[in-house]
Design an enzyme around this catalytic site. Structure first.
Site, PDB file in Angstrom:
ATOM      1  N   TRP A 102       0.626  -1.126  -0.188  1.00  0.00           N
ATOM      2  CA  TRP A 102      -0.102   0.017   0.148  1.00  0.00           C
ATOM      3  C   TRP A 102       0.923   1.439   0.102  1.00  0.00           C
ATOM      4  O   TRP A 102       0.600   2.238  -0.733  1.00  0.00           O
ATOM      5  CB  TRP A 102      -1.094  -0.015   1.113  1.00  0.00           C
ATOM      6  CG  TRP A 102      -1.828  -1.198   1.222  1.00  0.00           C
ATOM      7  CD1 TRP A 102      -2.315  -2.220   1.812  1.00  0.00           C
ATOM      8  CD2 TRP A 102      -2.929  -1.371  -0.043  1.00  0.00           C
ATOM      9  NE1 TRP A 102      -3.197  -2.854   1.616  1.00  0.00           N
ATOM     10  CE2 TRP A 102      -3.549  -2.434   0.208  1.00  0.00           C
ATOM     11  CE3 TRP A 102      -3.153  -0.700  -1.015  1.00  0.00           C
ATOM     12  CZ2 TRP A 102      -4.813  -2.964  -0.538  1.00  0.00           C
ATOM     13  CZ3 TRP A 102      -4.395  -1.034  -1.898  1.00  0.00           C
ATOM     14  CH2 TRP A 102      -4.849  -2.228  -1.556  1.00  0.00           C
ATOM     15  N   ASP A 172      -1.671   6.604   6.170  1.00  0.00           N
ATOM     16  CA  ASP A 172      -3.035   5.911   5.962  1.00  0.00           C
ATOM     17  C   ASP A 172      -3.106   4.892   7.095  1.00  0.00           C
ATOM     18  O   ASP A 172      -2.451   3.921   7.291  1.00  0.00           O
ATOM     19  CB  ASP A 172      -2.469   5.092   4.493  1.00  0.00           C
ATOM     20  CG  ASP A 172      -3.400   4.000   3.846  1.00  0.00           C
ATOM     21  OD1 ASP A 172      -4.538   3.880   4.630  1.00  0.00           O
ATOM     22  OD2 ASP A 172      -2.941   3.338   3.151  1.00  0.00           O
ATOM     23  N   LYS A 196     -12.372  -1.816   6.446  1.00  0.00           N
ATOM     24  CA  LYS A 196     -11.606  -2.827   7.177  1.00  0.00           C
ATOM     25  C   LYS A 196     -12.271  -2.802   8.777  1.00  0.00           C
ATOM     26  O   LYS A 196     -12.580  -3.791   9.238  1.00  0.00           O
ATOM     27  CB  LYS A 196     -10.079  -2.354   7.407  1.00  0.00           C
ATOM     28  CG  LYS A 196      -9.486  -3.150   6.215  1.00  0.00           C
ATOM     29  CD  LYS A 196      -9.542  -2.560   4.831  1.00  0.00           C
ATOM     30  CE  LYS A 196      -8.820  -3.246   3.651  1.00  0.00           C
ATOM     31  NZ  LYS A 196      -7.897  -2.373   2.857  1.00  0.00           N
TER      32      LYS A 196
HETATM   33  C1  LIG Z   1      -7.172  -1.767   1.865  1.00  0.00           C
HETATM   34  C2  LIG Z   1      -6.100  -0.886   1.733  1.00  0.00           C
HETATM   35  C3  LIG Z   1      -6.284   0.234   0.996  1.00  0.00           C
HETATM   36  C4  LIG Z   1      -6.954   0.554  -0.221  1.00  0.00           C
HETATM   37  O1  LIG Z   1      -8.226   0.663   0.348  1.00  0.00           O
HETATM   38  P1  LIG Z   1      -9.232   0.881  -1.377  1.00  0.00           P
HETATM   39  O2  LIG Z   1     -10.455   1.639  -0.103  1.00  0.00           O
HETATM   40  O3  LIG Z   1      -9.843  -0.339  -1.638  1.00  0.00           O
HETATM   41  O4  LIG Z   1      -8.763   1.900  -2.050  1.00  0.00           O
HETATM   42  C5  LIG Z   1      -5.244   1.234   1.341  1.00  0.00           C
HETATM   43  N1  LIG Z   1      -4.321   1.148   2.291  1.00  0.00           N
HETATM   44  C6  LIG Z   1      -4.230   0.396   3.093  1.00  0.00           C
HETATM   45  C7  LIG Z   1      -3.368   0.080   4.378  1.00  0.00           C
HETATM   46  C8  LIG Z   1      -5.366  -0.853   2.984  1.00  0.00           C
HETATM   47  O5  LIG Z   1      -5.546  -1.721   3.956  1.00  0.00           O
END
Ligand SMILES: *Cc1c(COP(=O)(O)O)cnc(C)c1O
Length: 361
Positions: A102, A172, A196
Site C-alpha cells: 500500500w 494511511d 476494514k
Molecule cells: C485496503 C487498503 C487500501 C486500499 O483501500 P481501497 O479503499 O480499496 O482503496 C489502502 N491502504 C491500506 C493500508 C489498506 O489496507
C-alpha cells in the site's frame, strides 16, 4: 441468524449490533417510511445522522478544533492521489516511508503528480518489519511525511509514530483506524477506507488539519480539493449515505462498549492469543514478521507446506471460520481480527490451530 467467524481482511466483519440495527430499520427508517438509502441527503434525518457520525469520530479520538472529519469516496486509493495533489507545492517533494504494497502504491501516485522520495524502507527485508526511527532520513523541506500505520498484507504495524521535526505527518490508517487511543491531533492528515475496521466499503474517513488545508493547492479539480469538503461538511455532492449510516452504527457500538481504551484491551488480548499459539508451535507455525513489528489487526503465519496451508484454510471453513487465506501476493495464512471480531471467534480459531498442529505436526 447463522453467522460464521469472518477473518477476511476487507471488506471485513462488522459488529452484529450494527448489522441488526440496519436490518430492523431497512424498510422504515425513523418513521419516514423510507430506508436511509432512499431519502434525500438534504433531509433533516440524514443531516443529523451525518453530523452524529462526524461527532462520534471527533469524540472517540478527542480531536481539537483545528481537526475536521470528512466522509469522502474513492477509497483509500484516491487519497494516494489527493494528498500529493493538494499538499505538494510547485517544485516541492514529499517523504514516504515504504513498508509494503500500500505504501508502494501511494508513492507511485505521488510520483505521477509531483516528486516523492523514500525516507525509509523495509523492502530489503521483504517488508517483514517496520523501520527503526534511527533508519529514517527525513528531508526537512518535505511537504509532508507519509506512512502506512498498519500493513494489511504483510501483517506489520507501527506501534509508535516517529517525530518529523515540524514536517506535517500523514498516515494511511485504513486497516487499524480506531483500534486503540492515539494522539490524532499530532497528524496533519489521516485517511482510512472504512471497510476494514469501521464500516462497509464506499466511504473513506479523512481527518485533516484545517489550517493546513488553507495552504493547499487550489489549481486542481474542485472535488479533489480538501477545502471543498471542509467548507461543505462533506455535503458538497451526494455522500455515500448508506455507508455513512453503517459507520455511525459501528461508531455507536464502539462507544457503547467502552470506546478506544476498551477496544485496545480487547484487540491486544485477541492478538496475544493467536501469536501465543504460533510461538508455542515453532515447528509447525511460523510468523514471518519481526516480533516488535507484529500487527494486532492482521496476524500472518505460515505452515510447513503450501499443501498444509490449503488444507488448513479448507478445514477451518468447514468449521465455520472463513477468510484465512493470505493475500494472493504473499501466500500463507492471515487472520484479520479487527475491532468487530469477537474474542470468542479468536478463541475458536486458536483452539482449531492447536488441534490442527497436533493432528498434522
Ligand atoms: C485496503 C487498503 C487500501 C486500499 O483501500 P481501497 O479503499 O480499496 O482503496 C489502502 N491502504 C491500506 C493500508 C489498506 O489496507
Amino acid at each position: 441468524m447463522s453467522r460464521v467467524w469472518n477473518f477476511y481482511a476487507g471488506p471485513a466483519m462488522l459488529p452484529e449490533q450494527a448489522i441488526v440495527q440496519a436490518k430492523e430499520e431497512l424498510t422504515d427508517w425513523l418513521g419516514t417510511g423510507m430506508s436511509v438509502m432512499e431519502i434525500s441527503h438534504r433531509s433533516k434525518e440524514y443531516d443529523a445522522l451525518h453530523h452524529e457520525a462526524m461527532s462520534l469520530v471527533s469524540e472517540l479520538l478527542g480531536l481539537d478544533d483545528d481537526h475536521h472529519v470528512l466522509f469522502l469516496q474513492g477509497g483509500a486509493s484516491l487519497q494516494f492521489a489527493m494528498v500529493p495533489y493538494n499538499f505538494i507545492p510547485k517544485g516541492g517533494s514529499a517523504d514516504y516511508i515504504n513498508t509494503g504494497a500500500w505504501s508502494t502504491k501511494a508513492i507511485k501516485e505521488a510520483k505521477i503528480i509531483a516528486a516523492a522520495r523514500e525516507a525509509g524502507t523495509s523492502e530489503p527485508d521483504n517488508f517483514t518489519r517496520i523501520p527503526a526511527f534511527s533508519e529514517l532520513d527525513f528531508d526537512p523541506n518535505a511537504a509532508y511525511v507519509h506512512l502506512t500505520s498498519n500493513n494489511t498484507i504483510r501483517g506489520t504495524q507501527w506501534h509508535e509514530f516517529p517525530s518529523t521535526g515540524g514536517v506535517p505527518l500523514v498516515a494511511d490508517m485504513s486497516s487499524d483506524f480506531l483500534w486503540r487511543p492515539f494522539d490524532a491531533n499530532r497528524f496533519s492528515l489521516i485517511y482510512a477506507g472504512a471497510q476494514k475496521n469501521v464500516g462497509p466499503a464506499g466511504v473513506t474517513i479523512v481527518i485533516v488539519r484545517k489550517s493546513w488545508v488553507e495552504t493547499a493547492n487550489d489549481d486542481i479539480p474542485t472535488l479533489l480539493q480538501y477545502a471543498t469538503h471542509v467548507k461543505k461538511d462533506s455535503l458538497f455532492n451526494t455522500p455515500p449515505c448508506f455507508a455513512v449510516y453503517m459507520v455511525r452504527n459501528v461508531l455507536r457500538w464502539i462507544k457503547d462498549n467502552g470506546g478506544l481504551t476498551a477496544m485496545e484491551a480487547r484487540n491486544r488480548k485477541k492478538a496475544d492469543r493467536l501469536y501465543g499459539v504460533i510461538d508455542a508451535h515453532p515447528d509447525f507455525y511460523r510468523c514471518p514478521v519481526e516480533k516488535g513489528s507484529r500487527s494486532m489487526m492482521n496476524v500472518v503465519f505460515r505452515l510447513p507446506s503450501e499443501e498444509l496451508e490449503a488444507t488448513f484454510v479448507e478445514e477451518a471453513k468447514a468449521n465455520g471460520m472463513v477468510g484465512l487465506k493470505g493475500h494472493r501476493s504473499v501466500g500463507g495464512c492471515r487472520a484479520s481480527i479487527y475491532n468487530a471480531m469477537e474474542p470468542e471467534g479468536v478463541e475458536t480459531l486458536a483452539q482449531f490451530m492447536e488441534a490442527f498442529a497436533r493432528a498434522n505436526g
